[in-house]
Design a protein around this motif. Structure first.
Motif, short mmCIF file in Angstrom:
data_model
loop_
_atom_site.label_atom_id
_atom_site.label_comp_id
_atom_site.label_asym_id
_atom_site.label_seq_id
_atom_site.Cartn_x
_atom_site.Cartn_y
_atom_site.Cartn_z
N GLN A 13 -39.51 0.02 8.07
CA GLN A 13 -39.98 -0.31 9.40
C GLN A 13 -39.70 -1.77 9.72
O GLN A 13 -39.80 -2.63 8.85
N ILE A 14 -39.39 -2.03 10.97
CA ILE A 14 -39.18 -3.39 11.43
C ILE A 14 -40.52 -4.12 11.42
O ILE A 14 -41.52 -3.56 11.88
N PRO A 15 -40.60 -5.34 10.92
CA PRO A 15 -41.86 -6.08 10.95
C PRO A 15 -42.38 -6.25 12.37
O PRO A 15 -41.60 -6.40 13.32
N VAL A 16 -43.69 -6.23 12.51
CA VAL A 16 -44.32 -6.31 13.83
C VAL A 16 -43.90 -7.57 14.59
O VAL A 16 -43.57 -7.51 15.78
N GLU A 17 -43.91 -8.71 13.92
CA GLU A 17 -43.57 -9.96 14.58
C GLU A 17 -42.13 -9.95 15.11
O GLU A 17 -41.84 -10.47 16.19
N GLU A 18 -41.23 -9.36 14.33
CA GLU A 18 -39.83 -9.27 14.77
C GLU A 18 -39.71 -8.33 15.96
O GLU A 18 -38.96 -8.60 16.91
N LEU A 19 -40.46 -7.24 15.92
CA LEU A 19 -40.45 -6.30 17.02
C LEU A 19 -40.96 -6.96 18.31
O LEU A 19 -40.37 -6.80 19.39
N ARG A 20 -42.03 -7.74 18.18
CA ARG A 20 -42.58 -8.44 19.34
C ARG A 20 -41.60 -9.49 19.88
O ARG A 20 -41.46 -9.65 21.09
N ARG A 21 -40.92 -10.18 18.97
CA ARG A 21 -39.95 -11.19 19.38
C ARG A 21 -38.82 -10.54 20.16
O ARG A 21 -38.41 -11.02 21.23
N LYS A 22 -38.29 -9.42 19.63
CA LYS A 22 -37.22 -8.71 20.32
C LYS A 22 -37.67 -8.21 21.68
O LYS A 22 -36.92 -8.26 22.66
N ALA A 23 -38.90 -7.73 21.74
CA ALA A 23 -39.44 -7.21 23.01
C ALA A 23 -39.54 -8.33 24.04
O ALA A 23 -39.20 -8.15 25.21
N ARG A 24 -40.02 -9.50 23.61
CA ARG A 24 -40.12 -10.65 24.53
C ARG A 24 -38.75 -11.07 25.03
O ARG A 24 -38.57 -11.37 26.23
N GLU A 25 -37.77 -11.09 24.14
CA GLU A 25 -36.42 -11.48 24.54
C GLU A 25 -35.83 -10.49 25.54
O GLU A 25 -35.23 -10.88 26.55
N SER A 26 -36.00 -9.20 25.27
CA SER A 26 -35.46 -8.18 26.16
C SER A 26 -36.14 -8.24 27.53
O SER A 26 -35.48 -8.10 28.58
N ALA A 27 -37.46 -8.44 27.53
CA ALA A 27 -38.20 -8.54 28.79
C ALA A 27 -37.74 -9.76 29.59
O ALA A 27 -37.57 -9.70 30.82
N GLY A 28 -37.54 -10.86 28.90
CA GLY A 28 -37.08 -12.08 29.56
C GLY A 28 -35.71 -11.91 30.19
O GLY A 28 -35.48 -12.34 31.33
N LYS A 29 -34.80 -11.27 29.49
CA LYS A 29 -33.46 -11.04 30.02
C LYS A 29 -33.51 -10.14 31.26
O LYS A 29 -32.78 -10.36 32.24
N ALA A 30 -34.36 -9.11 31.19
CA ALA A 30 -34.46 -8.18 32.32
C ALA A 30 -35.00 -8.88 33.56
O ALA A 30 -34.51 -8.67 34.67
N ARG A 31 -36.00 -9.73 33.37
CA ARG A 31 -36.60 -10.45 34.51
C ARG A 31 -35.61 -11.43 35.12
O ARG A 31 -35.61 -11.66 36.33
N LYS A 32 -34.79 -12.05 34.27
CA LYS A 32 -33.77 -12.97 34.78
C LYS A 32 -32.77 -12.24 35.67
O LYS A 32 -32.17 -12.85 36.56
N LYS A 33 -32.58 -10.98 35.41
CA LYS A 33 -31.67 -10.16 36.22
C LYS A 33 -32.36 -9.62 37.47
O LYS A 33 -31.76 -8.85 38.23
N GLY A 34 -33.63 -10.00 37.64
CA GLY A 34 -34.35 -9.56 38.83
C GLY A 34 -35.01 -8.20 38.69
O GLY A 34 -35.48 -7.63 39.68
N GLN A 35 -35.10 -7.68 37.48
CA GLN A 35 -35.71 -6.38 37.25
C GLN A 35 -37.23 -6.53 37.14
O GLN A 35 -37.71 -7.41 36.44
N GLU A 36 -37.95 -5.65 37.83
CA GLU A 36 -39.41 -5.67 37.77
C GLU A 36 -39.88 -4.75 36.64
O GLU A 36 -39.61 -3.54 36.66
N LEU A 37 -40.56 -5.33 35.68
CA LEU A 37 -41.02 -4.56 34.53
C LEU A 37 -42.51 -4.28 34.64
O LEU A 37 -43.27 -5.08 35.18
#
Length: 241
Positions: A13-37
């Motif tokens: 399993q992927i460590p929780v902290e790494e999973l959270r980091r990846k999730a934050r990065e993906s959310a940030g990229k999506a918002r920069k593209k103007g996507q509403e999450l």
């Protein structure tokens, strides 16, 4: 001897902290593209705190032998991996962060309720005026639990629900789908009317029709004498009037 199927392997399993980091990065990229999450945020130790949200989780866990996937799904939703979950009529579209850089796309489809099923729920909701007051305020009295969990209730049977995920997992319900399923519970926890919408029921129309039926039933009974009404003769005997 080497074997084609390696049944002794362990799941990493992927460590929780790494999973959270990846999730934050993906959310940030999506918002920069103007996507509403619309991320799923679990605020308590329990995934759901209302009785209807908890009932959804219990209903989910009774579907089939998905115990391992469900446990991983709980871990993912608690870690904030469900970075987007949108409820629409008959469909849920979500994005779940996994081990890969790009979040996986998950879709859950639920069959709309028939008119007959909807009328049965209207009848159950309109039995007491207190039920309607609670519904208008956005809450579901526990005495109406049957409208969710009973036969022809809002919770779908296995035949009424289907799901898919863009991940390579061969399982019908992967951990990403499981996370979204628990995420639905969180959404319903926040607003029980989401599930009415999901089953194709217009909440405002639903309440209007339920109120109309309740008023009609009250007017029908208005002309019927009640045993609780004191007649003039009874009043004379009791009070000497």
């Amino acid at each position: 001897m080497s074997r084609y199927w390696n049944t002794e392997g362990t799941y990493s399993q992927i460590p929780v902290e790494e999973l959270r980091r990846k999730a934050r990065e993906s959310a940030g990229k999506a918002r920069k593209k103007g996507q509403e999450l619309e991320p799923v945020i679990v605020k308590d130790k329990k995934i759901c705190t209302s009785w209807w949200g908890q009932a959804w989780c219990v209903n989910l866990e009774q579907y089939a032998d998905y115990s391992s996937r469900l446990d991983r799904g709980k871990r993912y939703v608690r870690s904030g991996a469900v970075i987007d979950l949108k409820v629409q009529k008959g469909r849920i579209e979500a994005r779940v962060q996994g081990t890969r850089k790009t979040p996986y796309k998950v879709e859950v489809r639920i069959s709309p309720m028939t008119e007959e099923q909807c009328q049965k729920i209207i009848q159950k909701c309109g039995k007491k005026i207190e039920n309607m007051e609670a519904l208008i305020q956005g809450s579901i009295p526990e005495e109406l639990k049957e409208i969710f969990t009973g036969a022809d209730g809002l919770f779908p049977t296995p035949r009424e629900i289907s799901f898919s995920c863009s991940c390579p997992d061969w399982a019908l319900m992967c951990k990403h789908v499981a996370a979204v399923m628990y995420g639905i519970g969180v959404r319903v926890d926040e607003n029980p009317f989401f599930f009415f919408e999901l089953r194709g029921i217009d909440v405002e129309r639903f309440i209007d029709v339920t109120l109309e039926n309740k008023v009609e039933a009250m007017l029908e009974n208005a002309s019927r004498p009640s045993s609780r009404i004191i007649t003039d003769e009874d009043a004379w005997q009791i009070f000497g009037l």
